[in-house]
Design an enzyme around this catalytic site. Structure first.
Site, short mmCIF file in Angstrom:
data_model
loop_
_atom_site.label_atom_id
_atom_site.label_comp_id
_atom_site.label_asym_id
_atom_site.label_seq_id
_atom_site.Cartn_x
_atom_site.Cartn_y
_atom_site.Cartn_z
N ARG A 113 21.41 59.25 -3.75
CA ARG A 113 20.67 58.55 -2.72
C ARG A 113 20.05 59.56 -1.76
O ARG A 113 20.61 60.63 -1.52
CB ARG A 113 21.59 57.61 -1.93
CG ARG A 113 22.27 56.54 -2.76
CD ARG A 113 23.24 55.72 -1.91
NE ARG A 113 23.92 54.69 -2.67
CZ ARG A 113 25.10 54.87 -3.28
NH1 ARG A 113 25.72 56.05 -3.20
NH2 ARG A 113 25.66 53.89 -3.97
N LYS A 135 28.42 55.99 -0.14
CA LYS A 135 28.72 54.84 0.72
C LYS A 135 30.22 54.70 0.91
O LYS A 135 31.00 54.92 -0.01
CB LYS A 135 28.14 53.57 0.09
CG LYS A 135 26.62 53.48 0.16
CD LYS A 135 26.13 52.15 -0.38
CE LYS A 135 24.62 52.02 -0.23
NZ LYS A 135 24.13 50.72 -0.76
N HIS A 203 13.87 56.43 -3.69
CA HIS A 203 14.71 55.59 -4.54
C HIS A 203 14.10 55.40 -5.92
O HIS A 203 14.82 55.11 -6.88
CB HIS A 203 14.93 54.23 -3.86
CG HIS A 203 16.24 53.59 -4.22
ND1 HIS A 203 17.45 54.08 -3.77
CD2 HIS A 203 16.54 52.53 -5.00
CE1 HIS A 203 18.43 53.34 -4.25
NE2 HIS A 203 17.91 52.39 -5.00
N ARG A 206 15.64 57.78 -8.17
CA ARG A 206 16.99 57.34 -8.55
C ARG A 206 16.90 56.31 -9.67
O ARG A 206 17.66 56.38 -10.65
CB ARG A 206 17.68 56.76 -7.31
CG ARG A 206 19.11 56.26 -7.52
CD ARG A 206 19.71 55.96 -6.14
NE ARG A 206 20.87 55.11 -6.17
CZ ARG A 206 22.13 55.53 -6.31
NH1 ARG A 206 22.37 56.82 -6.48
NH2 ARG A 206 23.13 54.67 -6.29
N HIS A 229 28.09 53.77 -7.93
CA HIS A 229 28.18 52.32 -7.76
C HIS A 229 29.64 51.87 -7.78
O HIS A 229 30.40 52.33 -8.63
CB HIS A 229 27.41 51.60 -8.87
CG HIS A 229 25.93 51.69 -8.73
ND1 HIS A 229 25.06 51.52 -9.79
CD2 HIS A 229 25.14 51.91 -7.63
CE1 HIS A 229 23.81 51.65 -9.36
NE2 HIS A 229 23.84 51.88 -8.06
N TYR A 238 19.92 48.23 -14.68
CA TYR A 238 19.06 49.16 -15.41
C TYR A 238 18.90 48.78 -16.87
O TYR A 238 17.96 49.24 -17.53
CB TYR A 238 19.61 50.59 -15.27
CG TYR A 238 19.54 51.07 -13.85
CD1 TYR A 238 18.33 51.44 -13.28
CD2 TYR A 238 20.67 51.09 -13.04
CE1 TYR A 238 18.26 51.84 -11.95
CE2 TYR A 238 20.60 51.48 -11.72
CZ TYR A 238 19.39 51.86 -11.18
OH TYR A 238 19.32 52.23 -9.87
#
Length: 257
Positions: A113, A135, A203, A206, A229, A238
């Site tokens: 990110r 995150k 992004h 990414r 994730h 994806y």
């Protein structure tokens, strides 16, 4: 409110799947992020369910829209040729160009990110990997490819002569840690410079990283770990972007393919 305005502007009476797709396509063209569009879709889905429960409507147009169909509409993914053009765009002979080349290579080479990249310090780099803080403060180790490592080394060895602890990996032109808005502007700048017409952002690199890995047979669980994730469901989007992989698998494994 956005959807009501869209219906008013386009004189929409009875809402169908076609109007919903046009609505989301319009928002996408205005630069709304994929996650924002998906939240709006879920909101409308619940709203139409409420209208039917209250007997204000007898038809729910969102029932005809499968999430994969919506995801095909939303994310932008660069082709390999477009990625190569973008990565070669910065002038590595200048401090800003060398920095930008290293940032682009790192974003595409790791799938991290932009916020994670902006937090990196020089000491987070190892010979062939780096430590990224994702995150929720979760740290993960990411491999770095030869191209990204070479671009970073070129930037540090030729244009960074500052000393000390906890030095940011990437600096603003006038000093200080670079932020995500500055990176966003640089990606936009180079995209326009090399003639990429898609609405790209950090992004997008990414998205492209994950999709290109999937195209080449990478396991979805591996991609999940690389992207950081929490759930496989987030990574699963994806699979909707990788049509090439779908047809490749059919050709390789179906007995009548």
């Amino acid at each position: 409110k956005k959807f009501f305005y869209f219906c008013f502007k386009n004189n929409v009476g009875k809402v169908s799947e076609s109007e919903l797709l046009l609505f989301f396509k319009e928002l996408k063209n205005r630069g709304f992020a994929s996650a924002s569009l998906y939240r709006m879709f879920v909101t409308l889905k619940v709203f139409f369910r409420f209208l039917i429960k209250e007997k204000r409507e007898d038809f729910n147009p969102t029932l005809q829209m499968q999430s994969p169909k919506l995801w095909q509409l939303i994310p932008e993914v660069l082709s390999l040729e477009e990625v190569n053009r973008l990565l070669l765009a910065p002038d590595k002979k200048s401090p800003v160009g060398a920095r930008d080349a290293a940032m682009l290579e790192l974003l595409y080479g790791t799938g991290m990110r932009v916020s994670e990249m902006c937090q990196l310090n020089i000491e987070d780099l190892e010979e062939a990997s780096l430590r990224a803080l994702g995150k929720g403060g979760k740290e993960r180790l990411l491999p770095i490819g030869e191209q990204a490592r070479s671009a970073i080394d070129h930037y540090l060895l030729n244009f960074r002569h500052d000393k000390g602890d906890n030095l940011p990996l990437f600096l603003q032109k006038r000093g200080g840690r670079i932020d995500r808005i500055a990176v966003w502007k640089r990606v936009k700048f180079y995209g326009k410079k090399v003639g990429i017409s898609k609405n790209i952002s950090p992004h997008t690199l990414r998205h492209s990283f994950a999709t290109h890995l999937l195209d080449r047979g990478a396991d979805l669980r591996v991609i999940q770990d690389l992207l950081g994730h929490a759930t496989i469901g987030t990574t699963d989007r994806y699979t909707h972007l990788s049509q090439k992989r779908l047809f490749d698998c059919f050709d390789r494994f179906h007995p009548r393919g």
